[in-house]
Structure formats: C-alpha cells, structure tokens
Design an enzyme around this catalytic site. Sequence first.
Site, mmCIF file in Angstrom:
data_model
loop_
_atom_site.group_PDB
_atom_site.id
_atom_site.type_symbol
_atom_site.label_atom_id
_atom_site.label_comp_id
_atom_site.label_asym_id
_atom_site.label_seq_id
_atom_site.Cartn_x
_atom_site.Cartn_y
_atom_site.Cartn_z
ATOM 1 N N CYS A 83 38.993 43.204 41.971
ATOM 2 C CA CYS A 83 39.185 42.354 40.834
ATOM 3 C C CYS A 83 40.256 42.464 39.761
ATOM 4 C CB CYS A 83 38.076 42.355 40.102
ATOM 5 S SG CYS A 83 37.709 40.982 38.769
ATOM 6 N N LYS A 122 35.635 46.869 48.347
ATOM 7 C CA LYS A 122 36.147 45.735 48.313
ATOM 8 C C LYS A 122 37.405 45.772 47.699
ATOM 9 C CE LYS A 122 35.784 40.695 47.615
ATOM 10 N NZ LYS A 122 37.210 40.414 47.071
ATOM 11 N N GLY A 196 41.226 32.905 51.044
ATOM 12 C CA GLY A 196 41.864 31.562 51.640
ATOM 13 C C GLY A 196 41.084 30.839 52.656
#
Length: 312
Positions: A83, A122, A196
Amino acid sequence: MMDWTDRHCRYFLRRFSPRAGLYTEMVTAAALHHGDADGLLRFDAEEHPVALQVGGSDPELMAEAAALGDEAGYDEININVGCPSDRVRSGQFGACLMARPGVVAACVSAMRRVTDRPVTVKTRVGIDDHDDYAWFRDFVRRVADAGCRTFIVHARIAILGGLSPKENREIPPLQYDRVYRLKQEHPELAIVLNGGITGVAQAEEHLRHVDGVMIGRQAYHDPWFVRELDHALGGTMLPARRTDVIAAMRPYVERELAAGTRLSQITRHMLGLFAGQPGARAWRRTLSELAHRPGSGFEVIEQALAAMPRAA
C-alpha cells in the site's frame, strides 16, 4: 482496498464464488493491540476462505496480530507491503517496508512462531528508484528465507514521493514479466499476480505463468466478474442471475439490521451488482438516495430492483 472490503462487502462477494479467497481491508497491528480487536476481526463463517490482512513493522505487535487472527479463525494472515498511501507510510508500514526487507523478514518469523496458518506477503515489484528485477528478487528471497511461501505481487512499482495512491495504481507501468520471471526462478514459491486485471481471458493468460490472480477494484465495481471468472476456471454456474444474489442477501441484511447495522453500510457494496446492465443507473440511484434514511429496510433493495426496466 482500505474502507472497501469490510465484512459486509466480503459476505456479498462470497455470493458470486464459493471458493475464491477473500481478504480483509488492511488492519494495523497497532489498532488490534490498542483498539477493539473483536470488532475489527469480526467476520461471518460463510466468508471462508478468508485472510486477515495486517499492516505493521513491529515484529512483536505483528506476532500478536497473527495470534489474534488465528484465534478468530482466519485461514491466512497476510502482511501488506504494497500500500502506497501517505497514511500508511507515516506509520512505517505498507510499500515503504520494501526498503527494509530485514524488518519484513523479522515480522514473518515472529508471526510464524505463533500460528500454523499461512503467513503471506502482498508486495510490489519495486519502490521509487529501486526499479529493477534484481532488487525485487533479492527482497523476495530475503523474506522467503524467513518462511514466507506465498507472495501476492502487484505488478507495478510504488512511487512514494510524488504520486497519490490513485496515481500509483495507474501511472507506473505494469511489469508482468517480472512476476512471471520470479515464478520461473522460484517454482517452490506460490506467486499470485495482482494489478490491471479486468477480463477473464486476461486472467486465464496470467494463470499460465503464475499460481493465482488477485482481483481488486474490478471485482468491487463489477462483482458479476467474480462469478464469470470462477465459472471459467471450473466453478459452478451459481448464481444463475443477479436477482439470485439479492435473494441470497435478504437473510443477512435482515439479521444485520436487527443487530443495529444501517442498511447503507451493506448496500454501498452492492451498487455494482448490475454494472453494464440496462437500468443499472436506476438501481444505484435508488439505493444511494434511500438506503441511508433512518429505518430503511430490505424494501429499499426491492424498490431499487423495481426501478429498473428489467432484472438481469
């Protein structure tokens, strides 16, 4: 997906696939330590498989968060190192931690000592001027040596000095080749690609190179996509219609309303149910205008459906 994938959102998304893994919005280890851990960790049993996503950089607090997630029954504990928001960066977690692989490794080690659940990471493919494959590979290897076996990789770098979180999702180019190469060089690791992905064929192509795909905003804004992707990958044809999802949500909505939840807290996640369908605007408008009113009940969802020229 902070402030998006709360428990109401996850329950709704589960209606579209019985097997897709769901992730919480990022919860900080500090919030779990100092705040209402029971409230922050609450989820419905129907959400399984569901992962708790944690943000933090203090191994001791991260271990406590992992233990709490384990006790609450989450299937996976995920560390967010991707993030790019200012709020996250000021707390020394998120993507800025890519510059401190030793800290991430220490968190993984500490968390694995307190739980048998998978501890996953992540991440991005780089940050700022660390924009080369060798640097990214070395970060992954360092964290893997601490015991992380699954990496969820957003295939863009994060530019922490100068781009907003929204711009960081759009401006840095997607570099899928780096994620593919990581999997080729490390077949022993589970590599999940993020970033995406907006079409089923696109997801299927990625799955020729990696072990999984993570879908974020596309799933939120057009949740029917989750159903289409699940079916393409061998899942069932359920739900058959979008109206089946509404029917499946009724017991949950009524139960939550009786417990004090406001209808708008649930329906804000349902606005995309008819995305791309005739009448979608009427559906969204009716829910947005009526669901926040005091005393609103399931009849508002029925009104929104009736406002459409036809139900899909």
